[in-house]
Scaffold this active site. Structure first.
Site, PDB file in Angstrom:
ATOM      1  N   GLU A 216      43.234  44.283  39.707  1.00  0.00           N
ATOM      2  CA  GLU A 216      44.599  43.795  39.506  1.00  0.00           C
ATOM      3  C   GLU A 216      45.569  44.969  39.492  1.00  0.00           C
ATOM      4  O   GLU A 216      45.207  46.086  39.130  1.00  0.00           O
ATOM      5  CB  GLU A 216      44.692  43.026  38.176  1.00  0.00           C
ATOM      6  CG  GLU A 216      46.060  42.427  37.906  1.00  0.00           C
ATOM      7  CD  GLU A 216      46.083  41.468  36.719  1.00  0.00           C
ATOM      8  OE1 GLU A 216      47.129  40.836  36.492  1.00  0.00           O
ATOM      9  OE2 GLU A 216      45.053  41.349  36.035  1.00  0.00           O
TER      10      GLU A 216
ATOM     11  N   GLU B 219      37.212  35.542  35.682  1.00  0.00           N
ATOM     12  CA  GLU B 219      37.583  36.612  34.753  1.00  0.00           C
ATOM     13  C   GLU B 219      36.673  36.520  33.540  1.00  0.00           C
ATOM     14  O   GLU B 219      36.591  35.463  32.903  1.00  0.00           O
ATOM     15  CB  GLU B 219      39.050  36.516  34.310  1.00  0.00           C
ATOM     16  CG  GLU B 219      40.049  36.968  35.344  1.00  0.00           C
ATOM     17  CD  GLU B 219      41.467  37.103  34.797  1.00  0.00           C
ATOM     18  OE1 GLU B 219      41.619  37.527  33.620  1.00  0.00           O
ATOM     19  OE2 GLU B 219      42.411  36.778  35.532  1.00  0.00           O
TER      20      GLU B 219
ATOM     21  N   TYR C 134      36.932  35.999  27.751  1.00  0.00           N
ATOM     22  CA  TYR C 134      36.730  37.397  27.377  1.00  0.00           C
ATOM     23  C   TYR C 134      36.077  37.470  26.000  1.00  0.00           C
ATOM     24  O   TYR C 134      36.379  36.665  25.103  1.00  0.00           O
ATOM     25  CB  TYR C 134      38.065  38.145  27.354  1.00  0.00           C
ATOM     26  CG  TYR C 134      38.606  38.456  28.727  1.00  0.00           C
ATOM     27  CD1 TYR C 134      38.123  39.526  29.471  1.00  0.00           C
ATOM     28  CD2 TYR C 134      39.609  37.662  29.295  1.00  0.00           C
ATOM     29  CE1 TYR C 134      38.621  39.814  30.731  1.00  0.00           C
ATOM     30  CE2 TYR C 134      40.112  37.948  30.558  1.00  0.00           C
ATOM     31  CZ  TYR C 134      39.613  39.020  31.269  1.00  0.00           C
ATOM     32  OH  TYR C 134      40.098  39.306  32.533  1.00  0.00           O
TER      33      TYR C 134
ATOM     34  N   GLN D 126      37.640  44.823  34.546  1.00  0.00           N
ATOM     35  CA  GLN D 126      38.009  44.921  35.938  1.00  0.00           C
ATOM     36  C   GLN D 126      37.267  46.087  36.579  1.00  0.00           C
ATOM     37  O   GLN D 126      36.484  46.770  35.925  1.00  0.00           O
ATOM     38  CB  GLN D 126      39.511  45.085  36.060  1.00  0.00           C
ATOM     39  CG  GLN D 126      40.292  43.835  35.682  1.00  0.00           C
ATOM     40  CD  GLN D 126      41.783  43.981  35.913  1.00  0.00           C
ATOM     41  OE1 GLN D 126      42.253  44.906  36.563  1.00  0.00           O
ATOM     42  NE2 GLN D 126      42.549  43.076  35.362  1.00  0.00           N
TER      43      GLN D 126
ATOM     44  N   GLU E  37      45.604  31.187  35.786  1.00  0.00           N
ATOM     45  CA  GLU E  37      45.883  30.836  34.390  1.00  0.00           C
ATOM     46  C   GLU E  37      47.163  30.003  34.284  1.00  0.00           C
ATOM     47  O   GLU E  37      48.108  30.345  33.556  1.00  0.00           O
ATOM     48  CB  GLU E  37      45.957  32.088  33.516  1.00  0.00           C
ATOM     49  CG  GLU E  37      44.622  32.782  33.386  1.00  0.00           C
ATOM     50  CD  GLU E  37      44.609  33.938  32.385  1.00  0.00           C
ATOM     51  OE1 GLU E  37      45.661  34.216  31.768  1.00  0.00           O
ATOM     52  OE2 GLU E  37      43.540  34.559  32.215  1.00  0.00           O
TER      53      GLU E  37
END
Length: 514
Positions: free
Chosen positions: A46, A317, A260, A366, A194
């Site tokens: 990103e 993610e 996450y 990432q 999202e």
């Protein structure tokens, strides 16, 4: 920092083992399951901090060795991971990204402000052509995340045409003029990111209508049309999967999901990446194991609404998220990467393997310098993280055929009032025909002896690698770049039984010989 010396990791376990009920891992080699899609090992880059600028992209004029602006050292290391897929340009950044800002001469591109991440200037030096340069160098597929939040159906339609058309249209000719005569290969394209949060704070029903509008105008030729992904839910919220799998049946190839792992579960004070105690080792592992239940719950809904299993469940993610390192920009999400992160990664791999029929893609957050990164850079320096090594150890599982694994007599790892399985395991038949087994010991204090059985096959030996260290927060630095790295691991059968001793807080991947 103390680490195991290499010699201590050359483990050959023979007959002198304790005479008590050992953990038993049985691989049912005669019951092949779904193929583990290589995209389960996908990556995410990103426009965030130095995740791209500096970490990956330095520009053609840089003194740091590069190819068309991309760092040779970082690209070379990523190629060794056989990176199958890269997601770009976001994340939250995607819903403020306008693709026409990133084409044409770089010195004429507009400079914007990255309002999501640090409020820094975004030069747009890395755009569509640069991104495809990167994935072509890596030999990876492209996963492009489109702008739903501040974009339009027309803008998205035109981007798809610009990337995929082989006609003489104005947009296709513009791509040729900008240096790419043939169409780009876009494997996946997501409609927003999202949408429940930074992508627009929408309800799933409203997003589903917008998705259908955007999808209607994505008119790439059938033979080059990307697989289209719908932006789904997060954590324990299954409403998005339920609504989208009903409303978008026949219109989407996959529904995304984000989760996450935070040691504390508190977004304001997440926990430190290093210097943590055993309570946060336990809480991190305990929380990452929630991925299993999240996948189970969402897959159950997909099985109800999509019994033909045409819709994939894409965890695009995931990873660990800690408090940023002191002295760094809070918007850059830079955190150190330790042995704990490698253990977390391997535990998640094993979970994904168990759901290979539906989990056909995941993208860790990432790739470089951001969150649970593979690689950390500092100007012209580069180091590989423990998570990088976990990914490399698991390369044989890409496109391998999953096999059922049964764990018996497991000794749970317990700390305080919390308890989790002591051994995490998965197995698969690789494309090379070999049988591979992965074992993770979650206990940071105690090694575990594991008896390995394969149905219908004698097991004479195993050979592979182990990743471990003395300290729970062992990590690589620019002063000690090799502090945490894999070492050879082997074991041979004795009296018809093969038992391996998995060190404390360790990841082991081996091939099995009959």
């Amino acid at each position: 920092m103390k680490v195991f010396k290499r010699g201590m990791l050359l483990l050959s376990v023979l007959a002198a083992l304790p005479a008590f009920a050992q953990v038993s891992v049985t691989v049912e080699a005669n019951k092949p399951g779904a193929v583990i899609n290589k995209n389960v090992y996908g990556q995410f880059a990103e426009h965030l901090g130095s995740g791209i600028y500096g970490g990956l992209w330095v520009g053609p004029a840089s003194k740091i060795p590069n190819t068309r602006g991309w760092r040779n050292d970082v690209v070379g290391a990523l190629k060794d991971l056989h990176v199958p897929l890269v997601r770009w340009p976001g994340g939250c950044f995607a819903d403020e990204y306008h693709w026409k800002d990133g084409i044409g001469p770089r010195n004429k591109r507009p400079v914007k402000v990255n309002t999501n991440w640090g409020g820094v200037e975004e030069s747009n030096a890395v755009g569509t052509h640069e991104f495809f340069d990167l994935v072509e160098m890596l030999g990876a597929d492209a996963y492009v995340n489109g702008n739903l939040g501040t974009g339009s159906a027309q803008e998205t339609s035109e981007w798809i045409e610009y990337m995929t058309s082989d006609s003489k249209s104005t947009l296709a000719e513009m791509r040729r003029k900008n240096g790419h005569p043939k169409p780009f290969k876009v494997a996946y394209f997501a409609v927003g990111n999202e949408a429940w949060g930074c992508g627009g704070n929408m309800k799933p029903e409203y997003y589903a209508d917008l998705y259908k509008q955007y999808n209607t105008f994505m008119k790439a030729p059938r033979e080059v049309r990307p697989k289209i992904i719908a932006s789904g839910g997060n954590d324990h919220d299954t409403r998005w999967t339920d609504v989208l799998s009903r409303e978008l049946k026949g219109r989407t190839d996959g529904i995304s999901f984000h989760y996450y792992t935070l040691p504390t579960g508190n977004w304001k004070v997440k926990g430190a990446a290093t210097g943590f105690d055993e309570s946060q080792w336990m809480s991190t592992l305990e929380r990452t194991l929630r991925m299993e239940k999240f996948i189970q719950d969402n897959v159950a809904i997909l099985d109800k609404n999509d019994p033909d299993k045409k819709i994939g469940f894409y965890v695009d993610e995931w990873g660990t998220w800690y408090d940023v390192e002191k002295g760094t920009n809070a918007g850059f999400l830079f955190q150190q990467n330790t042995l704990r992160d490698a253990v977390v990664a391997a535990m998640n791999f094993n979970i994904f393997h168990g759901h290979a029929e539906r989990v056909r893609m995941t993208n860790i957050g990432q790739m470089v310098n951001v969150l649970q990164a593979m690689i950390i850079t500092d100007k012209d320096k580069m180091l590989l993280t423990p998570t990088y090594h976990a990914y490399k150890m698991y390369v044989p599982f890409q496109d391998a055929t999953s096999l059922p694994v049964n764990v018996a007599n497991d000794t749970p790892y317990t700390f305080g009032s919390s308890s989790i399985p002591g051994i995490s395991a998965s197995a698969a038949r690789g494309k090379d025909g070999k049988l591979y087994v992965a074992l993770v010991n979650t206990n940071p204090r105690q090694a575990t002896d594991v008896t390995l059985n394969v149905t219908g096959q004698n097991v004479s030996s195993v050979q592979g690698q182990v990743l471990t260290a003395d300290a729970m927060d062992a990590h690589n630095t620019f002063q000690q770049t090799q502090a945490v790295k894999p070492a050879p691991f082997s074991a041979r059968a004795a009296d018809g039984k093969l038992t391996v001793r998995v060190p404390a807080k360790a990841v082991v991947v081996v091939s099995v010989a009959g």
